[in-house]
Design an enzyme around this catalytic site. Sequence first.
Site, PDB file in Angstrom:
ATOM      1  N   ASP A   1      24.019 -11.134   5.030  1.00 53.56           N
ATOM      2  CA  ASP A   1      24.373 -11.989   3.897  1.00 53.56           C
ATOM      3  C   ASP A   1      25.880 -11.980   3.638  1.00 53.56           C
ATOM      4  O   ASP A   1      26.470 -13.022   3.370  1.00 53.56           O
ATOM      5  CB  ASP A   1      23.623 -11.549   2.643  1.00 53.56           C
ATOM      6  CG  ASP A   1      23.931 -12.431   1.449  1.00 53.56           C
ATOM      7  OD1 ASP A   1      23.837 -13.672   1.583  1.00 53.56           O
ATOM      8  OD2 ASP A   1      24.287 -11.887   0.390  1.00 53.56           O
TER       9      ASP A   1
ATOM     10  N   MET B   1       8.382   4.632   5.444  1.00 54.29           N
ATOM     11  CA  MET B   1       8.557   3.259   4.983  1.00 54.29           C
ATOM     12  C   MET B   1       9.808   3.113   4.124  1.00 54.29           C
ATOM     13  O   MET B   1      10.486   2.083   4.175  1.00 54.29           O
ATOM     14  CB  MET B   1       7.314   2.774   4.226  1.00 54.29           C
ATOM     15  CG  MET B   1       6.060   2.709   5.094  1.00 54.29           C
ATOM     16  SD  MET B   1       6.281   1.860   6.683  1.00 54.29           S
ATOM     17  CE  MET B   1       6.774   0.239   6.150  1.00 54.29           C
ATOM     18  N   GLU B   2      10.137   4.138   3.357  1.00 52.91           N
ATOM     19  CA  GLU B   2      11.345   4.091   2.539  1.00 52.91           C
ATOM     20  C   GLU B   2      12.595   4.055   3.419  1.00 52.91           C
ATOM     21  O   GLU B   2      13.543   3.305   3.148  1.00 52.91           O
ATOM     22  CB  GLU B   2      11.378   5.276   1.572  1.00 52.91           C
ATOM     23  CG  GLU B   2      10.405   5.167   0.410  1.00 52.91           C
ATOM     24  CD  GLU B   2       8.926   5.381   0.774  1.00 52.91           C
ATOM     25  OE1 GLU B   2       8.063   5.127  -0.085  1.00 52.91           O
ATOM     26  OE2 GLU B   2       8.618   5.794   1.918  1.00 52.91           O
TER      27      GLU B   2
ATOM     28  N   LEU C   1       0.798  -1.222   0.000  1.00 49.28           N
ATOM     29  CA  LEU C   1       0.000   0.000   0.000  1.00 49.28           C
ATOM     30  C   LEU C   1       0.837   1.281   0.000  1.00 49.28           C
ATOM     31  O   LEU C   1       0.304   2.368   0.227  1.00 49.28           O
ATOM     32  CB  LEU C   1      -0.965  -0.019   1.190  1.00 49.28           C
ATOM     33  CG  LEU C   1      -1.931  -1.221   1.185  1.00 49.28           C
ATOM     34  CD1 LEU C   1      -2.808  -1.206   2.424  1.00 49.28           C
ATOM     35  CD2 LEU C   1      -2.770  -1.267  -0.075  1.00 49.28           C
ATOM     36  N   CYS C   2       2.140   1.166  -0.267  1.00 52.85           N
ATOM     37  CA  CYS C   2       2.993   2.357  -0.343  1.00 52.85           C
ATOM     38  C   CYS C   2       2.852   3.026  -1.704  1.00 52.85           C
ATOM     39  O   CYS C   2       2.787   2.364  -2.738  1.00 52.85           O
ATOM     40  CB  CYS C   2       4.456   1.983  -0.118  1.00 52.85           C
ATOM     41  SG  CYS C   2       4.843   1.641   1.597  1.00 52.85           S
ATOM     42  N   HIS C   3       2.829   4.347  -1.677  1.00 56.82           N
ATOM     43  CA  HIS C   3       2.786   5.116  -2.917  1.00 56.82           C
ATOM     44  C   HIS C   3       4.166   5.149  -3.568  1.00 56.82           C
ATOM     45  O   HIS C   3       5.169   5.246  -2.864  1.00 56.82           O
ATOM     46  CB  HIS C   3       2.368   6.566  -2.630  1.00 56.82           C
ATOM     47  CG  HIS C   3       0.958   6.703  -2.155  1.00 56.82           C
ATOM     48  ND1 HIS C   3       0.600   6.545  -0.845  1.00 56.82           N
ATOM     49  CD2 HIS C   3      -0.185   6.983  -2.833  1.00 56.82           C
ATOM     50  CE1 HIS C   3      -0.700   6.723  -0.712  1.00 56.82           C
ATOM     51  NE2 HIS C   3      -1.207   6.984  -1.903  1.00 56.82           N
TER      52      HIS C   3
END
Length: 172
Positions: A139, A124-125, A86-88
Amino acid sequence: MNNSNQQNNSATLSHLDSDGDISMVDVGGKTATTREATAGGQVRFPSEVYQKIKAADGQTKKGSVIQTAHIAGIMAAKRTQDLIPLCHPLPLDKIAINFEYDDVNHSINVSATVKVTHKTGVEMEALTAVSVACLTIYDMTKALSHDIVIDDIHLLKKTGGKSDYSHTRDAI
């Protein structure tokens, strides 16, 4: 989906509509402003592994841990809308990722600051950038130990938009 708990949640959760159904936030009526968010996290190592990584200045057989994680974090911030439903999609103005060796906690601390001039924020970014940078460090170093812990990923601050936020330990 029309029970009272979902009705109450829809008033406070931005991605639920009045019926409790999932919805992308409508930012059409908002004003574009400069918005910035900073997130942090850490990758903790067993002491001997941390010392080995730091002594080698982050160089492993796979290459530079920090340089690879830096690129991965930037790429992740730019692809957040592809990872979180749901992120733009946003035209990001700035992505800055920082790494710091922490001798006390045997960790590499990661922070990411993301900036945009748009109708919605970039929390969110920033969180995605930190998460993927931390995963990349894992990793790159997992051949040395599987006792590595990714920890404490959280929003540190955000500015712009409806309200500003600054993280305090008491908030958790």
